[in-house]
Design an enzyme around this catalytic site. Structure first.
Site, PDB file in Angstrom:
ATOM      1  N   ASP A  67       0.806  -1.219   0.000  1.00  0.00           N
ATOM      2  CA  ASP A  67       0.000   0.000   0.000  1.00  0.00           C
ATOM      3  C   ASP A  67       0.839   1.269   0.000  1.00  0.00           C
ATOM      4  OD1 ASP A  67       0.898  -0.600   2.573  1.00  0.00           O
ATOM      5  OD2 ASP A  67      -1.096  -0.869   3.405  1.00  0.00           O
ATOM      6  N   ASP A 136      -8.251  -2.708  13.902  1.00  0.00           N
ATOM      7  CA  ASP A 136      -9.625  -2.951  13.426  1.00  0.00           C
ATOM      8  C   ASP A 136      -9.672  -4.180  12.505  1.00  0.00           C
ATOM      9  OD1 ASP A 136      -8.266  -1.974  11.234  1.00  0.00           O
ATOM     10  OD2 ASP A 136      -9.643  -0.306  10.832  1.00  0.00           O
ATOM     11  N   HIS A 138      -7.708  -4.617   9.830  1.00  0.00           N
ATOM     12  CA  HIS A 138      -7.336  -4.381   8.430  1.00  0.00           C
ATOM     13  C   HIS A 138      -6.044  -5.111   8.061  1.00  0.00           C
ATOM     14  CE1 HIS A 138      -5.088  -0.540   9.812  1.00  0.00           C
ATOM     15  NE2 HIS A 138      -4.170  -1.354   9.366  1.00  0.00           N
ATOM     16  N   GLU A 143      -9.926  -1.896   4.908  1.00  0.00           N
ATOM     17  CA  GLU A 143     -10.597  -1.585   6.168  1.00  0.00           C
ATOM     18  C   GLU A 143     -11.885  -2.405   6.307  1.00  0.00           C
ATOM     19  OE1 GLU A 143      -9.118   0.110   8.320  1.00  0.00           O
ATOM     20  OE2 GLU A 143      -8.275   1.987   7.586  1.00  0.00           O
TER      21      GLU A 143
HETATM   22  C1  F6R Z   1       1.380  -1.631   6.228  1.00  0.00           C
HETATM   23  C2  F6R Z   1       0.027  -2.156   6.272  1.00  0.00           C
HETATM   24  C3  F6R Z   1      -0.803  -2.160   7.510  1.00  0.00           C
HETATM   25  C4  F6R Z   1      -0.047  -2.545   8.775  1.00  0.00           C
HETATM   26  C5  F6R Z   1      -0.974  -2.515   9.985  1.00  0.00           C
HETATM   27  C6  F6R Z   1      -0.243  -2.854  11.263  1.00  0.00           C
HETATM   28  O1  F6R Z   1       1.908  -1.724   4.922  1.00  0.00           O
HETATM   29  O2  F6R Z   1      -0.417  -2.566   5.264  1.00  0.00           O
HETATM   30  O3  F6R Z   1      -1.882  -3.041   7.311  1.00  0.00           O
HETATM   31  O4  F6R Z   1       0.507  -3.816   8.609  1.00  0.00           O
HETATM   32  O5  F6R Z   1      -1.558  -1.258  10.094  1.00  0.00           O
HETATM   33  O6  F6R Z   1       0.670  -1.835  11.530  1.00  0.00           O
HETATM   34  P1  F6R Z   1       1.742  -1.966  12.681  1.00  0.00           P
HETATM   35  O7  F6R Z   1       2.680  -3.030  12.284  1.00  0.00           O
HETATM   36  O8  F6R Z   1       2.410  -0.623  12.740  1.00  0.00           O
HETATM   37  O9  F6R Z   1       0.991  -2.305  13.935  1.00  0.00           O
END
Ligand code: F6R
Length: 236
Positions: A67, A136, A138, A143
């Site tokens: 992303d 959440d 995701h 989302e």
């Molecule tokens: C990052 C991504 C997100 C993260 C998620 C967890 O490229 O796609 O889905 O993997 O938000 O983030 P952290 O690891 O910071 O808790």
């Protein structure tokens, strides 16, 4: 599903680095699906060490990231391109031209999304997809919703995601409101998926996603249907 609980973030990072390096040993020209965020940072640091020690060769590896924020160019220090360059790519012998992150500044975001899915197809699909998980549920920036969106698409970030990510920006208002994300179809078509989560705060969503019902209101729950899924959770 292979569900592994480890005690420390250090152990989680060691295991992730060894799985990724093992994948490269098995297929030196493999396509890695990579994630940003805090969870993979320890593994990336270990991969850099292994590469410097000559234990793993990235010269033929291709990578596709999950992303990117819409509106942030690659030199912006909160863009995911910048994150990948500085936490991994600059420190290993990967050819930067073989690393792909969606272009958040593309003039036509819809065309960029379509081109990203075509690129993944052209590369022959993802061999190993690394994922974190949001509070959440995701994955990538998919989302919670009422359906699973298959293709790479533009997404409006949830307020909880904006809140969680605001720690990296000067203020909450500086967090971009939309992003490009690989879709659930792209993630599910990876040959192998490795999801990592660490910290007590992630326990509830990990249990919901992997031991609860499969529902688009918890996007990661679809991974229960993936034929080659490993989840590694560390409490600390
Ligand atoms: C990052 C991504 C997100 C993260 C998620 C967890 O490229 O796609 O889905 O993997 O938000 O983030 P952290 O690891 O910071 O808790």
């Amino acid at each position: 599903m292979n569900y592994i609980v480890v005690k420390t973030y250090e152990e989680l990072s060691t295991r992730v680095a060894s799985i990724i390096c093992g994948q490269i040993a098995m297929k030196p020209q493999c396509v890695l699906g990579l994630a940003t965020g805090s969870s993979p940072l320890g593994a990336y640091a270990k991969i850099v060490e292994k590469n410097k020690a000559g234990e793993v060769d990235f010269s033929n590896v291709r990578s596709v990231n999950l992303d990117e924020y819409v509106g942030l160019h690659g030199e912006h220090d909160q863009s995911y391109r910048y994150f990948m360059n500085n936490n991994l790519f600059k420190h290993i012998n990967i050819d930067i031209n073989n690393t792909y992150v969606p272009d958040g500044c593309a003039e036509d975001i819809e065309a960029e999304c379509k081109a990203y899915d075509e690129l993944i197809d052209r590369l022959g699909g993802i061999d190993l997809q690394l994922l974190g998980i949001g509070y959440d549920g995701h994955i990538g920036f998919n989302e919670p919703d009422t359906y699973f969106e298959k293709s790479t698409h533009r997404v409006t970030l949830d307020s909880s995601t904006i809140e969680a990510n605001s720690r990296f920006f000067a203020s909450r208002d500086d967090v971009p409101k939309t992003a490009i994300t690989m879709g659930i179809g792209g993630i599910m078509s990876a040959k192998r998926v490795l999801l990592i989560a660490n910290g007590k705060g992630k326990r509830e969503i990990v249990e919901k996603a992997f031991f609860g019902p499969i529902t688009p209101s918890v996007p990661a729950s679809i991974l229960q249907l993936h034929p080659n899924l490993t989840v590694i959770y560390s409490e600390n």
